[in-house]
Design an enzyme around this catalytic site. Structure first.
Site, short mmCIF file in Angstrom:
data_model
loop_
_atom_site.label_atom_id
_atom_site.label_comp_id
_atom_site.label_asym_id
_atom_site.label_seq_id
_atom_site.Cartn_x
_atom_site.Cartn_y
_atom_site.Cartn_z
N CYS A 1 -10.84 -3.24 -4.45
CA CYS A 1 -9.68 -4.37 -4.89
C CYS A 1 -10.28 -5.44 -5.20
O CYS A 1 -9.85 -6.02 -6.15
CB CYS A 1 -8.96 -4.52 -3.77
SG CYS A 1 -7.53 -3.12 -3.42
N GLU B 1 -3.03 -4.62 -2.94
CA GLU B 1 -3.71 -5.55 -3.85
C GLU B 1 -3.72 -4.69 -5.22
O GLU B 1 -3.32 -5.29 -6.31
CB GLU B 1 -5.11 -5.94 -3.61
CG GLU B 1 -4.94 -6.90 -2.42
CD GLU B 1 -5.21 -5.86 -0.93
OE1 GLU B 1 -4.91 -4.89 -1.24
OE2 GLU B 1 -5.91 -6.66 0.07
N GLU C 1 0.53 5.21 0.60
CA GLU C 1 -0.59 6.15 1.13
C GLU C 1 -0.06 7.90 0.61
O GLU C 1 1.07 7.75 -0.13
CB GLU C 1 -0.64 6.17 2.70
CG GLU C 1 -1.23 4.82 3.03
CD GLU C 1 -1.27 4.79 4.53
OE1 GLU C 1 -1.01 5.54 5.30
OE2 GLU C 1 -2.23 3.89 4.82
N CYS D 1 -4.02 0.71 -2.44
CA CYS D 1 -3.91 -0.44 -1.71
C CYS D 1 -2.92 -1.40 -2.22
O CYS D 1 -2.50 -1.44 -3.39
CB CYS D 1 -5.29 -1.15 -1.68
SG CYS D 1 -6.55 -0.28 -0.87
N ASN E 1 0.84 -1.16 -0.17
CA ASN E 1 0.10 0.27 -0.02
C ASN E 1 0.92 1.12 -0.04
O ASN E 1 2.00 1.32 0.59
CB ASN E 1 -1.05 -0.12 1.11
CG ASN E 1 -0.55 -0.21 2.61
OD1 ASN E 1 0.73 -0.90 2.84
ND2 ASN E 1 -1.17 0.43 3.59
N CYS F 1 -10.27 -4.80 0.21
CA CYS F 1 -11.62 -4.20 0.55
C CYS F 1 -12.28 -4.24 -0.85
O CYS F 1 -11.80 -4.89 -1.91
CB CYS F 1 -10.90 -2.73 0.44
SG CYS F 1 -10.21 -2.06 -1.22
N1 THU Z 1 -5.40 -1.47 2.68
C1 THU Z 1 -4.78 -2.28 1.56
O1 THU Z 1 -3.78 -2.07 1.11
N2 THU Z 1 -5.65 -3.34 1.24
C2 THU Z 1 -6.83 -3.48 1.83
O2 THU Z 1 -7.54 -4.31 1.07
C3 THU Z 1 -7.39 -2.73 2.65
C4 THU Z 1 -6.79 -1.40 3.09
C5 THU Z 1 -4.64 -0.18 3.20
C6 THU Z 1 -4.90 1.07 2.63
C7 THU Z 1 -4.54 2.26 3.79
O3 THU Z 1 -3.48 2.50 3.22
C8 THU Z 1 -4.37 1.07 4.72
O4 THU Z 1 -4.45 -0.31 4.54
C9 THU Z 1 -5.36 1.37 5.94
O5 THU Z 1 -6.71 1.42 5.38
#
Ligand code: THU
Length: 129
Positions: free
Chosen positions: A89, A55, A44, A53, A42, A86
């Site tokens: 994704c 994925e 940010e 994300c 991920n 999520c």
């Molecule tokens: N996140 C993912 O990388 N994948 C997911 O399926 C759910 C959330 C990340 C996004 C963000 O950087 C952190 O987790 C908190 O939500």
């Protein structure tokens, strides 16, 4: 490539997570139909909604390498017990015909599920003819 090996690749990718805002490190590993593995973490952003994300990162890496058919996606989070992809994704997985999603279950063992279970009655490319 076993589910466990794919999860290990995802965990390794999670160490490269850029997550200064949530401190929630996620990694993903994609097994393409030709057997190649692609990973992502991920990423940010100060504009929180611009986060990517793990994925999506891994799938984007695969697609940029020319992949159009993905067998399996594994996801691992290093800062929480359970990492289920999520909704956004799951939709991105659907586009590239992902068959199986692997995560660690609450018992710490690999938990592999068909994408169709995680995203029932999905909208995909076939709907557009
Ligand atoms: N996140 C993912 O990388 N994948 C997911 O399926 C759910 C959330 C990340 C996004 C963000 O950087 C952190 O987790 C908190 O939500």
């Amino acid at each position: 490539m076993t589910d466990k090996e794919l999860l290990e690749a995802a965990a390794e990718a999670a160490t490269r997570s850029y997550s200064p805002y949530s401190s929630f490190r996620v990694g993903a590993a994609v097994l393409a139909a030709d057997g190649t593995v692609y990973t992502g973490a991920n990423v940010e952003n100060a504009a929180y909604g611009s986060a990517v994300c793990a994925e999506s990162s891994a799938i984007t890496a695969a697609v940029n390498a020319g992949v159009r058919k993905i067998e399996t996606v594994a996801a691992v989070c290093l800062d929480g017990e359970f990492c289920s992809p999520c909704g956004n994704c799951r939709q991105i997985m659907q586009e590239f015909f992902v068959e199986t999603v692997v995560m660690y279950g609450p018992d710490g063992e690999p938990d592999a599920r068909p994408l169709s279970e995680l995203l029932p009655m999905s909208f995909g490319p076939e709907a557009l003819g």
